[in-house]
Write a protein that holds these residues in place. Structure first.
Motif, mmCIF file in Angstrom:
data_model
loop_
_atom_site.group_PDB
_atom_site.id
_atom_site.type_symbol
_atom_site.label_atom_id
_atom_site.label_comp_id
_atom_site.label_asym_id
_atom_site.label_seq_id
_atom_site.Cartn_x
_atom_site.Cartn_y
_atom_site.Cartn_z
ATOM 1 N N ASP A 1 0.842 -1.191 0.000
ATOM 2 C CA ASP A 1 0.000 0.000 0.000
ATOM 3 C C ASP A 1 0.881 1.246 0.000
ATOM 4 O OD1 ASP A 1 -1.649 2.175 0.673
ATOM 5 O OD2 ASP A 1 -2.960 0.913 1.908
ATOM 6 N N PRO A 2 0.921 1.972 -1.117
ATOM 7 C CA PRO A 2 1.825 3.117 -1.180
ATOM 8 C C PRO A 2 1.514 4.193 -0.148
ATOM 9 C CG PRO A 2 0.413 3.059 -3.122
ATOM 10 C CD PRO A 2 0.188 1.788 -2.367
ATOM 11 N N GLU A 3 0.252 4.424 0.165
ATOM 12 C CA GLU A 3 -0.076 5.461 1.147
ATOM 13 C C GLU A 3 0.557 5.154 2.501
ATOM 14 O OE1 GLU A 3 -3.943 7.709 3.109
ATOM 15 O OE2 GLU A 3 -4.211 6.465 1.335
ATOM 16 N N LYS A 4 0.473 3.898 2.933
ATOM 17 C CA LYS A 4 1.052 3.511 4.222
ATOM 18 C C LYS A 4 2.580 3.516 4.175
ATOM 19 C CE LYS A 4 -2.904 0.790 5.695
ATOM 20 N NZ LYS A 4 -3.430 -0.561 5.939
ATOM 21 N N LEU B 1 4.604 5.180 2.082
ATOM 22 C CA LEU B 1 5.114 6.541 1.934
ATOM 23 C C LEU B 1 4.989 7.311 3.241
ATOM 24 C CD1 LEU B 1 3.739 7.382 -1.617
ATOM 25 C CD2 LEU B 1 6.131 6.954 -0.986
ATOM 26 N N ALA B 2 3.890 7.121 3.955
ATOM 27 C CA ALA B 2 3.722 7.780 5.259
ATOM 28 C C ALA B 2 4.842 7.352 6.206
ATOM 29 C CB ALA B 2 2.356 7.453 5.852
ATOM 30 N N ARG C 1 8.021 9.967 -9.057
ATOM 31 C CA ARG C 1 7.076 8.857 -9.196
ATOM 32 C C ARG C 1 6.939 8.589 -10.677
ATOM 33 N NH1 ARG C 1 0.646 8.532 -7.506
ATOM 34 N NH2 ARG C 1 0.124 6.989 -9.081
ATOM 35 N N TYR D 1 8.126 4.653 -6.799
ATOM 36 C CA TYR D 1 8.327 5.854 -6.004
ATOM 37 C C TYR D 1 9.791 5.874 -5.582
ATOM 38 C CZ TYR D 1 3.234 5.742 -5.481
ATOM 39 O OH TYR D 1 1.878 5.707 -5.707
ATOM 40 N N HIS E 1 5.009 -0.380 -6.320
ATOM 41 C CA HIS E 1 3.636 -0.759 -5.993
ATOM 42 C C HIS E 1 2.971 -1.377 -7.212
ATOM 43 C CE1 HIS E 1 -0.776 0.382 -5.714
ATOM 44 N NE2 HIS E 1 -0.594 -0.591 -4.848
ATOM 45 N N TRP F 1 -0.316 -2.348 -8.714
ATOM 46 C CA TRP F 1 -1.656 -1.831 -8.484
ATOM 47 C C TRP F 1 -2.614 -2.928 -8.037
ATOM 48 C CZ3 TRP F 1 -2.174 1.576 -13.503
ATOM 49 C CH2 TRP F 1 -1.182 2.557 -13.471
ATOM 50 N N GLU G 1 -3.062 -3.201 -2.516
ATOM 51 C CA GLU G 1 -3.510 -2.519 -1.306
ATOM 52 C C GLU G 1 -4.903 -2.951 -0.863
ATOM 53 O OE1 GLU G 1 -4.695 0.061 -4.781
ATOM 54 O OE2 GLU G 1 -3.001 -1.202 -4.263
#
Length: 177
Positions: free
Chosen positions: A32-35, A37-38, A51, A62, A95, A97, A100
């Protein structure tokens, strides 16, 4: 530069043909890129410098860097891509796709059996301060600096379970003796 590297069986002198080669990045697959990257931007202070999306193959890359004062990153996308692929020590998060949204999906971290890939490493200026920062951010430990046979070295996990070694260079002078 007079240091020619430590010598062991199998080590050969660098060839003229390899002049200018450099290790650019290490790639980790992420769910999961959001997690992810955070985690890397919040906990390690990294920045996404580029990116790249590959729609036909359904994945994104990324590229993260720990930028320092004086680093000049081009604004233009094409120039920044060239800049990205000429740097040292970047982290590429890949990632694929759709992963996630798959509850049971996970990548092999390399440390479970069968072992393979081991870890990446961050050098920090103050290990005790870094440990306090990780504790404040609920980072999961594999090993704290005071645990195990190898003192003054910590291992934490990222959100995908990859191990990250944490070292303070000044504490490692006698390592391996």
């Amino acid at each position: 530069m007079s240091f020619n590297g430590e010598q062991y069986p199998g080590v050969v002198a660098p060839s003229a043909e390899s002049q200018g080669f450099r290790l650019n990045h290490t790639m980790l697959r992420i769910k999961d890129p959001e997690k992810a990257l955070a985690f890397y931007t919040r906990v390690f202070g990294m920045q996404v410098v580029r990116r790249l999306d590959f729609e036909e193959m359904q994945f994104s890359l990324y590229f993260l860097a720990k930028l320092e004062a004086g680093d000049e990153v081009p604004e233009d996308d094409g120039q920044r891509t060239v800049w990205t692929f000429s740097q040292k020590g970047l982290l590429e998060l890949t990632h694929n796709w759709g992963t996630e949204s798959q509850d049971d999906f996970a990548y092999h971290d390399g440390n479970a059996e069968p072992q393979g890939f081991g870890h990446i490493c961050f050098s920090v200026p103050d290990l005790d301060a870094a440990v306090a920062w990780f504790d404040a951010n609920d980072v999961e430990y594999v090993k704290r600096p005071d645990q195990g046979k190898m003192k003054d070295v910590a291992f934490v996990k990222d959100v995908d379970g990859y191990w990250i070694e944490i070292v303070e260079a000044a504490r490692l002078a006698a390592l391996g003796d």
